[in-house]
Design a protein around this motif. Sequence first.
Motif, PDB file in Angstrom:
ATOM      1  N   HIS A 122      21.849  47.646  50.463  1.00 36.91           N
ATOM      2  CA  HIS A 122      23.263  47.383  50.119  1.00 36.91           C
ATOM      3  C   HIS A 122      23.367  46.055  49.376  1.00 36.91           C
ATOM      4  O   HIS A 122      23.227  44.981  49.965  1.00 36.91           O
TER       5      HIS A 122
ATOM      6  N   HIS B 176      36.312  50.190  48.353  1.00 35.47           N
ATOM      7  CA  HIS B 176      36.279  49.311  49.527  1.00 35.47           C
ATOM      8  C   HIS B 176      37.627  49.360  50.251  1.00 35.47           C
ATOM      9  O   HIS B 176      38.673  49.478  49.594  1.00 35.47           O
TER      10      HIS B 176
ATOM     11  N   GLU C 159      31.208  51.779  49.187  1.00 33.04           N
ATOM     12  CA  GLU C 159      31.503  51.589  50.558  1.00 33.04           C
ATOM     13  C   GLU C 159      32.958  51.862  50.844  1.00 33.04           C
ATOM     14  O   GLU C 159      33.837  51.574  50.033  1.00 33.04           O
TER      15      GLU C 159
ATOM     16  N   HIS D 266      31.892  50.371  55.994  1.00 34.24           N
ATOM     17  CA  HIS D 266      32.198  48.963  56.251  1.00 34.24           C
ATOM     18  C   HIS D 266      33.195  48.943  57.394  1.00 34.24           C
ATOM     19  O   HIS D 266      34.194  49.657  57.360  1.00 34.24           O
TER      20      HIS D 266
ATOM     21  N   HIS E 244      27.132  49.653  57.541  1.00 37.37           N
ATOM     22  CA  HIS E 244      26.446  48.574  56.832  1.00 37.37           C
ATOM     23  C   HIS E 244      26.878  47.209  57.352  1.00 37.37           C
ATOM     24  O   HIS E 244      27.939  47.072  57.960  1.00 37.37           O
TER      25      HIS E 244
ATOM     26  N   ASP F 211      23.777  42.656  51.226  1.00 36.79           N
ATOM     27  CA  ASP F 211      25.207  42.566  50.895  1.00 36.79           C
ATOM     28  C   ASP F 211      25.422  41.439  49.872  1.00 36.79           C
ATOM     29  O   ASP F 211      26.480  40.825  49.831  1.00 36.79           O
TER      30      ASP F 211
HETATM   31 ZN    ZN Z   1      31.090  45.809  53.306  1.00 37.07          ZN
END
Ligand code: ZN
Length: 258
Positions: free
Chosen positions: A6, A63, A92, A128, A154, A204
């Motif tokens: 990720h 997101h 995500e 997420h 994640h 990330d």
């Molecule tokens: Zn995230």
Amino acid sequence: MFVDSHCHLNYPKLVERQAEVLANARAAGVSTMLNISTRAAEWDAVIGTAEREPDVWASVGIHPHDADTHEDIETAMLVEKSRHPKVIGIGETGLDFFYDKSDRDRQRASFRRHIAAARETGLPLIVHSREAEADTAAILGEEMGKGAFTGVLHCFTASTDLARKMLDLGLYISLSGIVTFKNAGDLRDTARMIPHDRLLVETDSPFLAPIPNRGKPCEPAFVADTARFLANELAMPTADLARITTDNFFNLFTKAKP
Ligand SMILES: [Zn+2]
Ligand SMILES: [Zn+2]
């Protein structure tokens, strides 16, 4: 060889120096990177990087921060975009009740549309979740009951209880550089209970640089530091952790399998 499951190669701080970032990653032994998208306007650039770079793959998703600005994103649009050969995951997506940048009901609705896309395509869902444990578990559990899908939670920072619930649903858990932070003792305890065949590592990046790189913009090369740290915590050689997390990545993200 490590996999960064990720990263955000098209975000500011990485995109301006993407060639150098990729070279650093390769020099650090990172063989595969999953470039994650967070907004529809990013999709083509994120996929474009994956088209140019054989060791980079892409995801399509919105997101939870951007749920308000993407109310019109439908499951069919995610499904359509994910047909690209380098798109291997949906996300995500998920819930972020810490920042609350989007209305919670819109976050929940967006999350469910992504789950439907994961179910329809068979591609893993990249989840997420922040300060939203109960809702994350409830939605994933309910949706799993409607029809199976695979996925990963994640940048895991939640409780051991949520980890267990995710594992019971068949999902994987990905740890970021946070696991190296001094105050992350609880997370390290959780890490020790995750079955080895469900564990992934990630950066990330450009966020959350692990020790010993704190303060720098994070980049995929640093997944090697997180992996070394985690291997030590789990009392195994780094090479074993690298092999295990690489195998897990390709067992989950089967579309990327060589
Ligand atoms: Zn995230
Ligand atoms: Zn991310």
